[in-house]
Design an enzyme around this catalytic site. Structure first.
Site, mmCIF file in Angstrom:
data_model
loop_
_atom_site.group_PDB
_atom_site.id
_atom_site.type_symbol
_atom_site.label_atom_id
_atom_site.label_comp_id
_atom_site.label_asym_id
_atom_site.label_seq_id
_atom_site.Cartn_x
_atom_site.Cartn_y
_atom_site.Cartn_z
ATOM 1 N N GLU A 90 15.385 -14.667 0.855
ATOM 2 C CA GLU A 90 15.811 -15.666 1.844
ATOM 3 C C GLU A 90 14.910 -16.904 1.797
ATOM 4 O O GLU A 90 15.350 -18.020 2.056
ATOM 5 C CB GLU A 90 15.722 -15.101 3.268
ATOM 6 C CG GLU A 90 16.694 -14.008 3.622
ATOM 7 C CD GLU A 90 16.366 -13.421 5.000
ATOM 8 O OE1 GLU A 90 15.498 -13.994 5.709
ATOM 9 O OE2 GLU A 90 16.953 -12.389 5.355
ATOM 10 N N ASP A 140 0.833 -1.198 0.000
ATOM 11 C CA ASP A 140 0.000 0.000 0.000
ATOM 12 C C ASP A 140 0.874 1.256 0.000
ATOM 13 O O ASP A 140 1.876 1.333 0.704
ATOM 14 C CB ASP A 140 -0.887 -0.018 1.249
ATOM 15 C CG ASP A 140 -1.886 1.113 1.279
ATOM 16 O OD1 ASP A 140 -2.716 1.199 0.357
ATOM 17 O OD2 ASP A 140 -1.839 1.909 2.241
#
Length: 540
Positions: A266, A214
Protein backbone atom coordinates in the site's frame (compact mmCIF):
# COMPACT_ATOMS: atom_id res chain seq x y z
CA UNK A 1 8.32 -26.35 -3.58
CA UNK A 2 6.25 -27.43 -0.59
CA UNK A 3 2.66 -28.37 -1.12
CA UNK A 4 1.00 -25.77 1.08
CA UNK A 5 0.01 -23.60 -1.90
CA UNK A 6 1.17 -22.62 -5.33
CA UNK A 7 3.41 -19.58 -5.69
CA UNK A 8 2.33 -16.46 -7.51
CA UNK A 9 4.09 -16.28 -10.91
CA UNK A 10 7.28 -14.25 -10.92
CA UNK A 11 7.01 -11.09 -13.01
CA UNK A 12 9.80 -8.93 -14.32
CA UNK A 13 10.55 -5.89 -12.21
CA UNK A 14 13.20 -3.25 -11.79
CA UNK A 15 15.99 -4.31 -9.41
CA UNK A 16 15.24 -3.20 -5.86
CA UNK A 17 17.80 -1.77 -3.46
CA UNK A 18 17.36 -4.64 -1.00
CA UNK A 19 18.36 -7.26 -3.56
CA UNK A 20 21.99 -6.12 -3.26
CA UNK A 21 22.12 -4.16 -0.01
CA UNK A 22 24.67 -4.47 2.77
CA UNK A 23 22.70 -3.88 5.97
CA UNK A 24 24.35 -3.17 9.30
CA UNK A 25 22.68 -4.58 12.41
CA UNK A 26 22.62 -2.24 15.38
CA UNK A 27 21.97 -3.80 18.77
CA UNK A 28 21.05 -0.47 20.37
CA UNK A 29 21.98 -1.28 23.98
CA UNK A 30 25.54 -1.95 22.86
CA UNK A 31 26.24 0.32 19.89
CA UNK A 32 26.85 3.78 21.36
CA UNK A 33 25.73 5.52 24.57
CA UNK A 34 24.75 9.14 24.13
CA UNK A 35 23.92 10.09 27.72
CA UNK A 36 26.43 8.20 29.87
CA UNK A 37 24.07 5.79 31.60
CA UNK A 38 25.96 2.74 30.30
CA UNK A 39 23.26 1.73 27.81
CA UNK A 40 23.31 2.56 24.11
CA UNK A 41 20.53 4.75 22.73
CA UNK A 42 19.18 6.63 19.72
CA UNK A 43 21.39 9.63 20.48
CA UNK A 44 24.39 7.33 20.35
CA UNK A 45 23.31 5.94 16.97
CA UNK A 46 22.89 9.44 15.55
CA UNK A 47 26.34 10.44 16.80
CA UNK A 48 27.91 7.52 14.94
CA UNK A 49 26.04 7.86 11.67
CA UNK A 50 29.11 9.36 9.92
CA UNK A 51 31.01 6.19 10.87
CA UNK A 52 28.36 4.02 9.22
CA UNK A 53 28.36 6.17 6.10
CA UNK A 54 32.16 5.93 5.92
CA UNK A 55 31.99 2.17 6.42
CA UNK A 56 29.86 1.97 3.29
CA UNK A 57 26.61 0.25 4.35
CA UNK A 58 23.30 0.79 2.57
CA UNK A 59 20.95 0.46 5.53
CA UNK A 60 20.78 -0.16 9.26
CA UNK A 61 18.59 -2.64 11.08
CA UNK A 62 17.91 -1.58 14.66
CA UNK A 63 17.05 -4.34 17.15
CA UNK A 64 14.06 -3.65 19.46
CA UNK A 65 13.84 -0.24 21.10
CA UNK A 66 10.21 -0.45 22.25
CA UNK A 67 9.03 0.02 25.85
CA UNK A 68 9.88 -3.24 27.58
CA UNK A 69 10.60 -4.68 31.02
CA UNK A 70 13.76 -6.09 29.36
CA UNK A 71 13.16 -9.69 30.43
CA UNK A 72 14.72 -10.63 27.08
CA UNK A 73 16.65 -7.50 26.13
CA UNK A 74 13.68 -5.83 24.49
CA UNK A 75 12.23 -8.83 22.68
CA UNK A 76 9.45 -8.70 25.26
CA UNK A 77 7.52 -5.73 23.90
CA UNK A 78 5.08 -3.85 26.13
CA UNK A 79 4.09 -1.21 23.55
CA UNK A 80 4.69 -1.57 19.80
CA UNK A 81 4.11 2.13 19.02
CA UNK A 82 6.64 3.90 21.22
CA UNK A 83 10.31 4.08 22.22
CA UNK A 84 11.57 2.91 25.60
CA UNK A 85 12.80 5.97 27.54
CA UNK A 86 16.16 4.27 28.06
CA UNK A 87 16.70 4.61 24.29
CA UNK A 88 15.01 7.95 23.63
CA UNK A 89 11.74 9.27 22.25
CA UNK A 90 9.60 9.02 19.13
CA UNK A 91 10.66 12.51 17.98
CA UNK A 92 14.30 11.42 18.35
CA UNK A 93 13.55 8.36 16.25
CA UNK A 94 11.92 10.48 13.55
CA UNK A 95 14.98 12.72 13.53
CA UNK A 96 17.24 9.68 13.21
CA UNK A 97 15.26 8.37 10.22
CA UNK A 98 15.39 11.76 8.52
CA UNK A 99 19.12 12.07 9.14
CA UNK A 100 19.76 8.57 7.80
CA UNK A 101 17.75 9.30 4.68
CA UNK A 102 19.70 12.49 4.06
CA UNK A 103 22.83 10.33 4.22
CA UNK A 104 21.29 7.80 1.81
CA UNK A 105 21.07 5.16 4.54
CA UNK A 106 17.79 3.30 4.91
CA UNK A 107 16.31 2.23 8.26
CA UNK A 108 14.86 -1.19 9.12
CA UNK A 109 13.24 -1.84 12.49
CA UNK A 110 12.68 -5.07 14.38
CA UNK A 111 9.17 -6.48 14.69
CA UNK A 112 8.34 -9.12 17.32
CA UNK A 113 5.02 -10.75 16.35
CA UNK A 114 5.21 -14.18 18.00
CA UNK A 115 4.75 -12.89 21.54
CA UNK A 116 4.31 -9.75 23.63
CA UNK A 117 5.59 -8.84 27.06
CA UNK A 118 3.52 -10.05 29.99
CA UNK A 119 3.30 -6.33 30.84
CA UNK A 120 1.61 -5.50 27.53
CA UNK A 121 -1.87 -4.02 28.04
CA UNK A 122 -3.43 -6.93 26.18
CA UNK A 123 -1.93 -9.56 28.45
CA UNK A 124 -2.76 -7.64 31.59
CA UNK A 125 -6.36 -7.42 30.35
CA UNK A 126 -6.34 -11.15 29.65
CA UNK A 127 -5.28 -11.93 33.21
CA UNK A 128 -7.99 -9.67 34.61
CA UNK A 129 -10.77 -10.89 32.30
CA UNK A 130 -10.53 -14.59 33.08
CA UNK A 131 -11.15 -17.85 31.17
CA UNK A 132 -13.25 -17.75 28.03
CA UNK A 133 -12.97 -13.99 27.57
CA UNK A 134 -12.21 -12.21 24.28
CA UNK A 135 -9.12 -10.78 25.99
CA UNK A 136 -7.70 -14.25 26.63
CA UNK A 137 -8.49 -15.30 23.07
CA UNK A 138 -5.67 -13.06 21.85
CA UNK A 139 -3.20 -15.45 23.51
CA UNK A 140 -2.95 -19.22 23.87
CA UNK A 141 -4.59 -19.93 27.23
CA UNK A 142 -5.66 -23.52 27.86
CA UNK A 143 -6.86 -25.76 30.64
CA UNK A 144 -4.24 -28.07 32.12
CA UNK A 145 -4.14 -31.83 32.05
CA UNK A 146 -4.38 -34.12 35.06
CA UNK A 147 -7.19 -34.63 37.56
CA UNK A 148 -7.22 -30.97 38.61
CA UNK A 149 -5.55 -29.33 35.63
CA UNK A 150 -2.26 -29.33 37.47
CA UNK A 151 -0.24 -30.50 34.45
CA UNK A 152 0.65 -28.37 31.41
CA UNK A 153 -1.62 -28.74 28.37
CA UNK A 154 1.12 -30.49 26.40
CA UNK A 155 4.81 -31.37 26.52
CA UNK A 156 6.18 -28.37 24.62
CA UNK A 157 9.37 -26.80 25.96
CA UNK A 158 10.66 -23.25 25.96
CA UNK A 159 13.39 -22.22 23.56
CA UNK A 160 15.18 -20.82 26.60
CA UNK A 161 14.88 -24.04 28.62
CA UNK A 162 12.19 -25.45 30.88
CA UNK A 163 8.48 -25.88 30.14
CA UNK A 164 6.67 -23.70 27.60
CA UNK A 165 3.63 -23.23 29.85
CA UNK A 166 2.98 -21.13 32.94
CA UNK A 167 -0.10 -21.44 35.16
CA UNK A 168 -2.03 -18.37 36.31
CA UNK A 169 -3.92 -18.12 39.63
CA UNK A 170 -7.31 -19.08 38.17
CA UNK A 171 -5.84 -22.39 37.02
CA UNK A 172 -5.41 -21.88 33.28
CA UNK A 173 -2.05 -22.11 31.55
CA UNK A 174 -0.59 -19.83 28.86
CA UNK A 175 1.95 -20.73 26.19
CA UNK A 176 5.36 -19.07 25.93
CA UNK A 177 7.84 -20.59 23.52
CA UNK A 178 10.47 -18.30 25.05
CA UNK A 179 10.54 -16.77 28.55
CA UNK A 180 7.45 -16.83 30.82
CA UNK A 181 7.40 -13.05 30.44
CA UNK A 182 6.81 -13.52 26.69
CA UNK A 183 3.30 -14.99 26.18
CA UNK A 184 2.62 -16.22 22.64
CA UNK A 185 -0.10 -14.54 20.62
CA UNK A 186 -2.85 -16.54 18.88
CA UNK A 187 -2.50 -15.71 15.19
CA UNK A 188 -5.86 -17.29 14.34
CA UNK A 189 -7.47 -14.34 16.14
CA UNK A 190 -8.55 -11.55 13.73
CA UNK A 191 -7.79 -8.92 16.39
CA UNK A 192 -4.15 -10.00 16.41
CA UNK A 193 -3.96 -9.88 12.62
CA UNK A 194 -5.53 -6.41 12.47
CA UNK A 195 -3.33 -5.08 15.28
CA UNK A 196 -0.09 -5.93 13.47
CA UNK A 197 -1.35 -4.51 10.20
CA UNK A 198 -1.85 -1.27 12.09
CA UNK A 199 1.60 -1.51 13.70
CA UNK A 200 3.18 -1.90 10.25
CA UNK A 201 1.34 1.22 9.05
CA UNK A 202 2.37 3.19 12.14
CA UNK A 203 6.10 2.73 11.54
CA UNK A 204 5.91 3.17 7.78
CA UNK A 205 4.18 6.51 8.33
CA UNK A 206 7.25 7.45 10.38
CA UNK A 207 9.41 6.68 7.36
CA UNK A 208 10.95 3.28 8.07
CA UNK A 209 12.14 1.34 5.04
CA UNK A 210 11.41 -2.16 6.25
CA UNK A 211 11.05 -4.70 9.01
CA UNK A 212 13.12 -7.58 10.29
CA UNK A 213 10.68 -10.21 11.61
CA UNK A 214 11.64 -12.01 14.81
CA UNK A 215 10.85 -15.75 14.96
CA UNK A 216 9.12 -15.48 11.59
CA UNK A 217 8.64 -19.25 11.37
CA UNK A 218 6.87 -19.55 14.74
CA UNK A 219 3.56 -17.69 14.57
CA UNK A 220 1.29 -20.60 13.56
CA UNK A 221 0.61 -23.42 16.00
CA UNK A 222 -1.14 -26.78 15.62
CA UNK A 223 -4.83 -26.20 16.32
CA UNK A 224 -4.94 -29.17 18.69
CA UNK A 225 -1.66 -28.19 20.40
CA UNK A 226 -0.49 -31.75 19.88
CA UNK A 227 2.40 -33.13 21.93
CA UNK A 228 5.89 -32.98 20.50
CA UNK A 229 6.75 -36.42 19.13
CA UNK A 230 9.73 -37.69 21.09
CA UNK A 231 9.27 -35.17 23.89
CA UNK A 232 11.69 -32.30 24.39
CA UNK A 233 14.09 -33.73 21.80
CA UNK A 234 11.48 -32.89 19.17
CA UNK A 235 11.48 -29.18 20.02
CA UNK A 236 14.06 -28.13 17.45
CA UNK A 237 13.11 -28.00 13.80
CA UNK A 238 15.07 -30.52 11.72
CA UNK A 239 14.89 -31.74 8.11
CA UNK A 240 13.10 -34.82 9.43
CA UNK A 241 10.19 -33.03 11.14
CA UNK A 242 9.92 -29.84 9.10
CA UNK A 243 6.67 -30.84 7.38
CA UNK A 244 4.55 -31.39 10.47
CA UNK A 245 6.12 -29.71 13.50
CA UNK A 246 3.40 -28.53 15.89
CA UNK A 247 4.75 -24.99 16.32
CA UNK A 248 7.53 -24.26 13.82
CA UNK A 249 7.18 -23.58 10.09
CA UNK A 250 3.55 -24.53 9.72
CA UNK A 251 1.80 -24.04 6.39
CA UNK A 252 -0.81 -21.69 7.88
CA UNK A 253 1.84 -19.06 8.55
CA UNK A 254 2.00 -18.00 4.92
CA UNK A 255 -1.43 -16.40 4.99
CA UNK A 256 -0.13 -14.05 7.69
CA UNK A 257 2.69 -12.85 5.46
CA UNK A 258 0.50 -12.47 2.38
CA UNK A 259 -1.56 -10.08 4.47
CA UNK A 260 1.54 -8.20 5.59
CA UNK A 261 2.84 -7.92 2.03
CA UNK A 262 -0.43 -6.34 0.96
CA UNK A 263 -0.13 -3.75 3.74
CA UNK A 264 3.46 -2.85 2.84
CA UNK A 265 2.62 -2.64 -0.84
CA UNK A 266 0.00 0.00 0.00
CA UNK A 267 2.85 2.36 0.87
CA UNK A 268 5.15 1.73 -2.09
CA UNK A 269 8.64 3.13 -1.75
CA UNK A 270 10.33 -0.25 -2.15
CA UNK A 271 10.05 -1.23 1.51
CA UNK A 272 11.36 -4.63 2.57
CA UNK A 273 10.75 -7.51 4.95
CA UNK A 274 13.55 -9.77 6.18
CA UNK A 275 12.52 -12.92 8.01
CA UNK A 276 14.33 -14.63 10.83
CA UNK A 277 13.21 -18.07 9.69
CA UNK A 278 15.12 -21.07 11.02
CA UNK A 279 13.88 -23.52 8.40
CA UNK A 280 16.35 -26.29 7.55
CA UNK A 281 14.47 -27.49 4.45
CA UNK A 282 15.69 -25.25 1.58
CA UNK A 283 12.46 -25.58 -0.41
CA UNK A 284 10.24 -24.67 2.54
CA UNK A 285 12.64 -21.84 3.38
CA UNK A 286 12.07 -20.43 -0.11
CA UNK A 287 8.30 -20.44 0.47
CA UNK A 288 8.69 -17.46 2.80
CA UNK A 289 10.04 -15.26 0.00
CA UNK A 290 7.59 -16.03 -2.77
CA UNK A 291 6.53 -12.94 -4.76
CA UNK A 292 3.38 -12.31 -2.72
CA UNK A 293 4.97 -12.90 0.70
CA UNK A 294 8.19 -11.61 2.26
CA UNK A 295 11.08 -10.14 0.30
CA UNK A 296 14.12 -11.70 1.98
CA UNK A 297 15.09 -14.14 4.75
CA UNK A 298 18.33 -14.72 6.61
CA UNK A 299 20.33 -17.64 5.32
CA UNK A 300 21.12 -19.51 8.52
CA UNK A 301 22.47 -22.54 6.65
CA UNK A 302 25.30 -20.27 5.49
CA UNK A 303 25.88 -18.99 9.02
CA UNK A 304 25.96 -22.55 10.38
CA UNK A 305 28.14 -24.10 7.65
CA UNK A 306 31.34 -25.81 8.77
CA UNK A 307 34.67 -24.36 7.63
CA UNK A 308 34.90 -26.63 4.61
CA UNK A 309 34.84 -25.89 0.89
CA UNK A 310 32.39 -28.65 0.03
CA UNK A 311 29.96 -27.68 2.77
CA UNK A 312 29.95 -24.02 1.75
CA UNK A 313 29.46 -24.87 -1.91
CA UNK A 314 26.55 -27.17 -1.05
CA UNK A 315 24.83 -24.48 1.03
CA UNK A 316 25.37 -21.80 -1.62
CA UNK A 317 24.15 -24.02 -4.45
CA UNK A 318 21.02 -25.13 -2.57
CA UNK A 319 20.26 -21.57 -1.56
CA UNK A 320 20.64 -20.14 -5.04
CA UNK A 321 18.63 -22.91 -6.71
CA UNK A 322 15.66 -22.68 -4.37
CA UNK A 323 15.53 -18.88 -4.23
CA UNK A 324 15.89 -18.61 -7.99
CA UNK A 325 12.71 -20.67 -8.32
CA UNK A 326 10.71 -17.95 -6.53
CA UNK A 327 12.59 -14.94 -7.87
CA UNK A 328 14.03 -13.91 -4.49
CA UNK A 329 17.59 -12.80 -3.70
CA UNK A 330 19.79 -14.53 -1.16
CA UNK A 331 20.50 -12.77 2.13
CA UNK A 332 23.85 -13.88 3.58
CA UNK A 333 24.89 -13.46 7.21
CA UNK A 334 27.81 -14.64 9.37
CA UNK A 335 26.90 -13.25 12.82
CA UNK A 336 24.07 -11.61 14.73
CA UNK A 337 22.95 -10.88 18.29
CA UNK A 338 21.90 -14.50 18.91
CA UNK A 339 25.02 -16.47 17.94
CA UNK A 340 28.67 -16.71 18.95
CA UNK A 341 30.69 -14.21 16.93
CA UNK A 342 32.20 -15.92 13.91
CA UNK A 343 35.92 -15.26 14.66
CA UNK A 344 35.36 -17.38 17.78
CA UNK A 345 33.17 -19.95 16.00
CA UNK A 346 35.87 -20.34 13.35
CA UNK A 347 38.54 -21.32 15.88
CA UNK A 348 39.33 -18.21 17.89
CA UNK A 349 42.56 -16.24 18.04
CA UNK A 350 44.40 -15.43 14.84
CA UNK A 351 43.09 -18.56 13.10
CA UNK A 352 39.51 -17.56 13.77
CA UNK A 353 40.12 -14.00 12.62
CA UNK A 354 41.84 -15.18 9.41
CA UNK A 355 38.87 -17.41 8.60
CA UNK A 356 36.40 -14.67 9.52
CA UNK A 357 38.03 -12.20 7.13
CA UNK A 358 38.16 -14.82 4.37
CA UNK A 359 34.51 -15.74 4.93
CA UNK A 360 33.59 -12.06 4.72
CA UNK A 361 35.08 -11.73 1.24
CA UNK A 362 33.14 -14.79 0.14
CA UNK A 363 29.91 -13.41 1.61
CA UNK A 364 30.33 -10.00 -0.04
CA UNK A 365 31.10 -11.65 -3.40
CA UNK A 366 27.97 -13.82 -3.51
CA UNK A 367 24.81 -12.77 -5.37
CA UNK A 368 22.27 -10.99 -3.19
CA UNK A 369 22.48 -8.92 -0.04
CA UNK A 370 24.46 -9.27 3.17
CA UNK A 371 24.10 -8.33 6.83
CA UNK A 372 26.98 -7.11 9.00
CA UNK A 373 26.55 -7.41 12.78
CA UNK A 374 27.95 -4.47 14.72
CA UNK A 375 31.55 -5.07 15.76
CA UNK A 376 32.35 -7.75 13.21
CA UNK A 377 34.05 -5.05 11.16
CA UNK A 378 36.39 -4.66 14.15
CA UNK A 379 37.12 -8.39 14.34
CA UNK A 380 35.58 -8.57 17.81
CA UNK A 381 35.69 -12.04 19.39
CA UNK A 382 32.97 -13.52 21.57
CA UNK A 383 33.43 -12.52 25.22
CA UNK A 384 33.31 -15.90 26.96
CA UNK A 385 34.32 -14.97 30.51
CA UNK A 386 31.52 -12.63 31.61
CA UNK A 387 31.06 -13.17 35.37
CA UNK A 388 27.75 -14.74 36.37
CA UNK A 389 26.69 -11.65 38.32
CA UNK A 390 26.88 -9.57 35.13
CA UNK A 391 24.98 -11.91 32.87
CA UNK A 392 21.48 -10.94 31.77
CA UNK A 393 20.37 -13.45 29.15
CA UNK A 394 17.39 -15.55 30.35
CA UNK A 395 18.97 -18.57 28.64
CA UNK A 396 21.76 -18.50 31.25
CA UNK A 397 19.35 -18.42 34.17
CA UNK A 398 16.72 -20.85 32.85
CA UNK A 399 19.43 -23.41 32.09
CA UNK A 400 21.01 -23.07 35.54
CA UNK A 401 24.16 -21.66 33.97
CA UNK A 402 24.70 -24.69 31.72
CA UNK A 403 24.16 -22.52 28.61
CA UNK A 404 26.06 -19.25 28.62
CA UNK A 405 23.48 -17.57 26.44
CA UNK A 406 24.01 -14.63 24.13
CA UNK A 407 25.58 -11.95 26.31
CA UNK A 408 29.03 -12.65 24.89
CA UNK A 409 28.16 -11.30 21.44
CA UNK A 410 26.31 -8.29 22.88
CA UNK A 411 29.13 -6.59 24.79
CA UNK A 412 29.22 -2.82 24.06
CA UNK A 413 31.45 -1.70 21.21
CA UNK A 414 34.86 -0.04 21.70
CA UNK A 415 35.21 3.27 19.89
CA UNK A 416 38.33 4.83 21.38
CA UNK A 417 40.72 5.06 24.33
CA UNK A 418 42.69 2.37 26.14
CA UNK A 419 40.37 1.64 29.04
CA UNK A 420 36.67 1.10 29.68
CA UNK A 421 34.22 2.31 28.52
CA UNK A 422 36.45 2.64 25.41
CA UNK A 423 34.47 5.59 24.05
CA UNK A 424 31.17 3.73 24.23
CA UNK A 425 29.71 6.67 26.14
CA UNK A 426 30.83 9.90 27.80
CA UNK A 427 30.97 8.16 31.19
CA UNK A 428 29.35 5.38 33.14
CA UNK A 429 29.87 1.65 33.38
CA UNK A 430 28.60 -0.27 30.33
CA UNK A 431 25.74 -2.68 30.98
CA UNK A 432 28.01 -5.63 30.10
CA UNK A 433 31.75 -5.63 30.90
CA UNK A 434 34.18 -4.97 28.06
CA UNK A 435 37.54 -6.75 27.83
CA UNK A 436 41.07 -5.28 27.93
CA UNK A 437 41.68 -6.38 24.33
CA UNK A 438 39.01 -3.91 23.24
CA UNK A 439 41.55 -1.08 23.47
CA UNK A 440 43.53 -2.41 20.52
CA UNK A 441 40.34 -3.35 18.62
CA UNK A 442 38.62 0.04 18.92
CA UNK A 443 37.58 2.10 15.92
CA UNK A 444 40.19 4.70 16.83
CA UNK A 445 42.99 2.14 17.10
CA UNK A 446 42.15 0.50 13.75
CA UNK A 447 41.40 3.57 11.67
CA UNK A 448 44.25 4.30 9.28
CA UNK A 449 46.00 0.95 9.87
CA UNK A 450 45.96 -0.81 6.46
CA UNK A 451 46.36 -4.20 8.14
CA UNK A 452 43.35 -3.73 10.43
CA UNK A 453 40.05 -5.52 10.07
CA UNK A 454 38.16 -2.22 10.02
CA UNK A 455 40.12 -0.89 7.05
CA UNK A 456 39.73 -4.28 5.38
CA UNK A 457 35.91 -3.98 5.67
CA UNK A 458 36.00 -0.42 4.39
CA UNK A 459 37.97 -1.45 1.31
CA UNK A 460 35.77 -4.50 0.68
CA UNK A 461 32.55 -2.49 0.87
CA UNK A 462 33.95 0.26 -1.34
CA UNK A 463 34.97 -2.26 -4.02
CA UNK A 464 31.63 -4.04 -3.71
CA UNK A 465 29.81 -0.78 -4.35
CA UNK A 466 32.07 0.17 -7.27
CA UNK A 467 32.02 -3.16 -9.11
CA UNK A 468 28.89 -3.52 -11.27
CA UNK A 469 29.20 -7.32 -11.23
CA UNK A 470 28.60 -7.52 -7.47
CA UNK A 471 25.37 -7.52 -5.54
CA UNK A 472 22.44 -9.41 -7.05
CA UNK A 473 22.98 -11.22 -10.33
CA UNK A 474 24.51 -14.33 -11.88
CA UNK A 475 27.59 -16.24 -10.80
CA UNK A 476 29.40 -19.40 -11.78
CA UNK A 477 31.90 -21.73 -10.16
CA UNK A 478 35.29 -22.16 -11.79
CA UNK A 479 37.70 -25.08 -11.48
CA UNK A 480 39.80 -24.98 -8.33
CA UNK A 481 42.05 -27.31 -6.28
CA UNK A 482 40.44 -29.42 -3.58
CA UNK A 483 39.81 -27.27 -0.53
CA UNK A 484 39.41 -24.07 -2.57
CA UNK A 485 36.37 -22.38 -4.14
CA UNK A 486 36.58 -19.93 -7.02
CA UNK A 487 33.53 -18.06 -8.26
CA UNK A 488 33.22 -15.74 -11.22
CA UNK A 489 30.93 -12.78 -11.69
CA UNK A 490 31.78 -11.41 -15.10
CA UNK A 491 35.46 -10.48 -14.98
CA UNK A 492 35.40 -10.48 -11.17
CA UNK A 493 36.84 -13.51 -9.32
CA UNK A 494 36.68 -14.56 -5.68
CA UNK A 495 38.97 -17.37 -4.51
CA UNK A 496 38.89 -18.77 -0.99
CA UNK A 497 41.20 -21.39 0.49
CA UNK A 498 39.51 -23.32 3.31
CA UNK A 499 42.60 -25.38 4.13
CA UNK A 500 45.43 -24.51 6.50
CA UNK A 501 48.10 -24.72 3.77
CA UNK A 502 48.79 -22.60 0.67
CA UNK A 503 47.16 -23.80 -2.55
CA UNK A 504 48.06 -22.86 -6.13
CA UNK A 505 45.77 -20.37 -7.79
CA UNK A 506 43.92 -21.85 -10.76
CA UNK A 507 44.45 -20.47 -14.28
CA UNK A 508 41.27 -18.38 -14.01
CA UNK A 509 43.01 -16.20 -11.40
CA UNK A 510 46.58 -16.40 -12.64
CA UNK A 511 47.73 -13.06 -13.98
CA UNK A 512 44.55 -11.33 -12.84
CA UNK A 513 44.73 -8.02 -10.99
CA UNK A 514 44.50 -8.44 -7.23
CA UNK A 515 41.76 -6.18 -5.89
CA UNK A 516 41.80 -7.24 -2.23
CA UNK A 517 43.00 -10.07 -0.03
CA UNK A 518 41.85 -11.08 3.42
CA UNK A 519 45.54 -11.41 4.26
CA UNK A 520 47.27 -8.13 4.93
CA UNK A 521 50.51 -9.43 3.37
CA UNK A 522 49.27 -10.51 -0.09
CA UNK A 523 50.97 -8.88 -3.09
CA UNK A 524 50.18 -8.54 -6.77
CA UNK A 525 51.23 -11.47 -8.90
CA UNK A 526 50.80 -14.11 -6.20
CA UNK A 527 50.83 -17.65 -7.60
CA UNK A 528 49.24 -19.31 -4.59
CA UNK A 529 46.66 -18.45 -1.98
CA UNK A 530 47.56 -18.82 1.67
CA UNK A 531 45.68 -21.06 4.05
CA UNK A 532 42.38 -19.69 5.41
CA UNK A 533 42.61 -16.79 2.97
CA UNK A 534 40.34 -15.28 0.33
CA UNK A 535 41.12 -12.83 -2.44
CA UNK A 536 39.29 -10.80 -5.06
CA UNK A 537 40.70 -10.50 -8.58
CA UNK A 538 39.79 -8.79 -11.81
CA UNK A 539 40.56 -10.86 -14.89
CA UNK A 540 42.03 -9.15 -17.94
Amino acid sequence: MSANSQPVPVTAAEPSWWRSAVIYQIYPRSFADGNGDGIGDLAGIRSRLPYLVDLGVDAIWISPFYPSPQADAGYDVADYRDIDPVFGTLPEFSDLVAECHRANVRVIVDLVPNHTSDQHAWFQAALAAGPGSPERARYLFREGRGANGELPPNNWVSNFGGPAWTRVPDGQWYLHLFAPQQPDLDWTNPEVVAEFHDILRFWMKLGVDGFRIDVAHGLAKDADLADLPGGAEGHLLTPANTNDHPHWDRDEIHEVYRGWRAVVDEFGGDRVFCAEAYVPNPQRFADYVRPDELHTAFNFDFLQATWDAADYRRVIDETMANLRAVGAPATWVLSNHDVVRHPTRFGGGQLGLDRARAGTLLMFALPGGAYVYQGEELGLPEVLDIPAQWRQDPIFFRSGGERLGRDGCRVPLPWSDTQAPYGFGPAGTPWLPQRPVFGELSVQAQTGDPASTLEFYRRALRIRRERPELGDGPMQWLDAPDGMLVLARGQFRCAINFTDEPLPLPPSCAGATLLLSSSATADQGLAELGGNTAAWFLAG
